[in-house]
Design a protein around this motif. Structure first.
Motif, mmCIF file in Angstrom:
data_model
loop_
_atom_site.group_PDB
_atom_site.id
_atom_site.type_symbol
_atom_site.label_atom_id
_atom_site.label_comp_id
_atom_site.label_asym_id
_atom_site.label_seq_id
_atom_site.Cartn_x
_atom_site.Cartn_y
_atom_site.Cartn_z
ATOM 1 N N PHE A 1 0.786 -1.093 0.073
ATOM 2 C CA PHE A 1 -0.002 -0.101 0.076
ATOM 3 C C PHE A 1 0.915 1.308 -0.092
ATOM 4 N N SER A 2 2.086 1.217 0.606
ATOM 5 C CA SER A 2 2.886 2.361 0.949
ATOM 6 C C SER A 2 3.359 2.855 -0.555
ATOM 7 N N LEU A 3 3.823 1.772 -1.346
ATOM 8 C CA LEU A 3 4.250 2.164 -2.522
ATOM 9 C C LEU A 3 3.178 2.728 -3.710
ATOM 10 N N TYR A 4 1.941 2.656 -3.543
ATOM 11 C CA TYR A 4 0.958 2.688 -4.550
ATOM 12 C C TYR A 4 0.899 4.589 -4.857
ATOM 13 N N PRO A 5 1.235 5.054 -4.007
ATOM 14 C CA PRO A 5 1.099 6.494 -4.451
ATOM 15 C C PRO A 5 2.114 6.956 -4.996
ATOM 16 N N ILE A 6 3.393 6.385 -4.823
ATOM 17 C CA ILE A 6 4.707 6.457 -5.533
ATOM 18 C C ILE A 6 4.495 5.989 -7.064
ATOM 19 N N ILE A 7 4.059 4.841 -7.172
ATOM 20 C CA ILE A 7 3.898 4.274 -8.527
ATOM 21 C C ILE A 7 2.858 5.229 -9.155
ATOM 22 N N ARG A 8 1.777 5.582 -8.678
ATOM 23 C CA ARG A 8 0.771 6.247 -9.432
ATOM 24 C C ARG A 8 1.259 7.615 -9.906
ATOM 25 N N GLU A 9 1.974 8.328 -8.896
ATOM 26 C CA GLU A 9 2.348 9.588 -9.441
ATOM 27 C C GLU A 9 3.413 9.533 -10.663
ATOM 28 N N SER A 10 4.282 8.335 -10.461
ATOM 29 C CA SER A 10 5.422 8.054 -11.584
ATOM 30 C C SER A 10 4.604 7.767 -12.928
ATOM 31 N N LEU A 11 3.683 7.085 -13.054
ATOM 32 C CA LEU A 11 2.936 6.584 -13.953
ATOM 33 C C LEU A 11 2.152 7.846 -14.613
ATOM 34 N N ARG B 1 -8.619 -1.557 -1.791
ATOM 35 C CA ARG B 1 -7.393 -1.520 -1.407
ATOM 36 C C ARG B 1 -6.326 -1.424 -2.229
ATOM 37 N N HIS B 2 -6.654 -1.721 -3.625
ATOM 38 C CA HIS B 2 -5.473 -1.900 -4.449
ATOM 39 C C HIS B 2 -5.621 -1.094 -5.853
ATOM 40 N N MET B 3 -6.892 -1.218 -6.491
ATOM 41 C CA MET B 3 -7.227 -0.668 -7.627
ATOM 42 C C MET B 3 -7.328 1.060 -7.604
ATOM 43 N N ARG B 4 -7.985 1.308 -6.674
ATOM 44 C CA ARG B 4 -8.293 2.757 -6.455
ATOM 45 C C ARG B 4 -6.968 3.506 -5.979
ATOM 46 N N PRO B 5 -6.349 3.067 -4.962
ATOM 47 C CA PRO B 5 -5.220 3.743 -4.753
ATOM 48 C C PRO B 5 -4.083 3.773 -5.731
ATOM 49 N N LEU B 6 -4.139 2.652 -6.587
ATOM 50 C CA LEU B 6 -3.053 2.441 -7.373
ATOM 51 C C LEU B 6 -3.327 3.444 -8.852
#
Length: 416
Positions: free
Chosen positions: A264-274, A408-413
């Motif tokens: 979960f803690s990586l999802y904001p990082i990945i989302r912003e990078s994409l 928990r996965h798709m929305r945050p990601l």
């Protein structure tokens, strides 16, 4: 050539009962305006543990697609296959995760290494690639060292790919190369050298799964330096974009994150990078579905709760045996596992809260969740008792599965 979409999401289904519940999460995300291709995955090891066959994954996925009227792309992944294990997957898979971890660190012939080093003088120097945090600094010794470490693994990937392509046809498969199940992470400079080798071997890989720095334990959040992961992830995206142009690799080549689920803690990082780069992503979450089944059975009470407790109590008596195959990707603290007396007194909601991955819940127990994550073969030993209960409690179990993937996965990601 069969190509995978910009975004794809791997889901595991240990007992082949939740494909429709999983697919509903993809439908909900599509309704939000984000198209992500489902990729159902199950490894040879998991098939062996539960006594299933690769065809069962395809059959369950196809039934779900037809039941829900899913008209968008979907795939079935022969997960972490090698030459010795690929055959049963060939008729029923179109996505192949080629695992070469066993060849990493074994040196190719010296002449092959010399040829590679001589061929790739362009890798040496201070490389200023678009999107990098700082230029890559690569020496000739670095190129040789990486070739000694990875060239034989790349050549093995080529052998496996060619075998698959000889059966499926090169235009009928999506190839991923996995290097994540090894001891040391691959740095961005190493990834670039590896991709040059992949191009030399003419492997048309569409996703690559490196090992990142930090712990990617099964079923729980990332353990490591978030700032370092962010640098690595962004630099890997830049390396891939450069390698596509430099070496003629497939234009849709994308990074694959074998998450072990619930990072979960990586999802904001990945989302912003994409968002910033426009890059694609494959992410593999795997075993959370089996845990959501247990949560659903516990919430259902009665026989479902009784069996969930039985599975945990058996696991509690066999911690070392169950953990051994996954020792590198779990951290179970035996002193924090709930004892028999406590669990026997738990209600269904209390048992569910102990393993549902909501870290803010004071009842959540990360060690209990990880132990149960690797205890699915205990459920398999009950035969039809477990799967009959899944059928009898289909609605409540399916609700847990769908909500977990979507909320928990798709929305945050993908949505934030």
């Amino acid at each position: 050539m069969l190509t995978i979409g910009k975004y794809s999401f791997g889901v595991g289904d240990r007992f082949a009962h939740q494909a429709a519940a999983q697919l509903r999460a993809f439908q909900k995300l599509a309704d939000d305006g984000v198209d992500v291709a489902p990729v159902w995955n199950k490894s040879n090891r998991e098939h062996t543990f539960v006594g299933s066959r690769p065809q069962s994954v395809y059959d369950a996925a196809k039934a779900a697609v037809e039941k829900l009227g899913w008209a968008k792309p979907w795939h079935v992944d022969a997960d972490h296959i090698q030459l010795a294990t690929v055959e049963p997957f060939l008729p029923c898979s179109d996505f192949f995760t080629i695992d070469v971890a066993d060849w990493i660190g074994k040196a190719a012939p010296a002449s092959d290494i010399d040829t590679f080093v001589d061929r790739h003088s362009e890798l040496v120097g201070s490389l200023e690639l678009a999107g990098l945090s700082t230029p890559l600094q690569i020496t000739g010794d670095d190129v040789r060292r990486v070739a000694e470490q990875y060239l034989l693994a790349v050549k093995e990937a080529a052998v496996i790919y060619q075998h698959i392509a000889s059966v499926k046809g090169s235009g009928n498969l999506v190839a991923e190369v996995s290097m994540d199940e090894t001891d040391s992470p691959q740095t961005p400079p190493e990834l670039l050298i590896i991709l040059a080798a992949m191009a030399d071997e003419k492997i048309p890989l569409q996703t690559i799964a490196p090992k990142f720095t930090g712990r990617f334990n099964k079923g729980v959040d990332y353990v490591g330096d978030l700032a370092q992961f962010e640098r690595e992830f962004n630099d890997d995206l830049a390396v891939i974009a450069h390698a596509v142009k430099q070496y003629g690799l497939p234009e849709n080549l994308k990074l694959s994150v074998h998450s072990g689920s619930d990072k979960f803690s990586l999802y904001p990082i990945i989302r912003e990078s994409l968002r910033r780069t426009g890059a694609g992503l494959h992410i593999k979450t795997a075993g959370t579905t089996w845990l959501e089944e247990l949560i659903g059975l516990a919430e259902a009470g009665g026989d479902g709760l009784e069996l969930a407790k039985e599975i945990y109590l058996y696991a509690l008596d066999h911690v070392e045996e169950l953990s051994a195959p996954y020792a590198s990707v779990i951290d179970v603290d035996a002193s924090k596992l709930l004892d028999l007396a406590t669990v026997q007194q738990y209600s269904g909601s209390e048992f569910a809260s102990s393993i549902r991955h909501i870290p803010a819940n004071p009842m959540f127990n990360a060690s209990m969740r990880q132990l149960l994550h690797v205890s699915f073969k205990v459920a398999a030993k009950t035969g039809s008792r477990y799967t009959d209960l899944l059928v009898a409690n289909e609605e409540i179990v399916g609700k847990q599965v769908t909500e977990n993937i979507y909320e928990r996965h798709m929305r945050p990601l993908f949505l934030g």
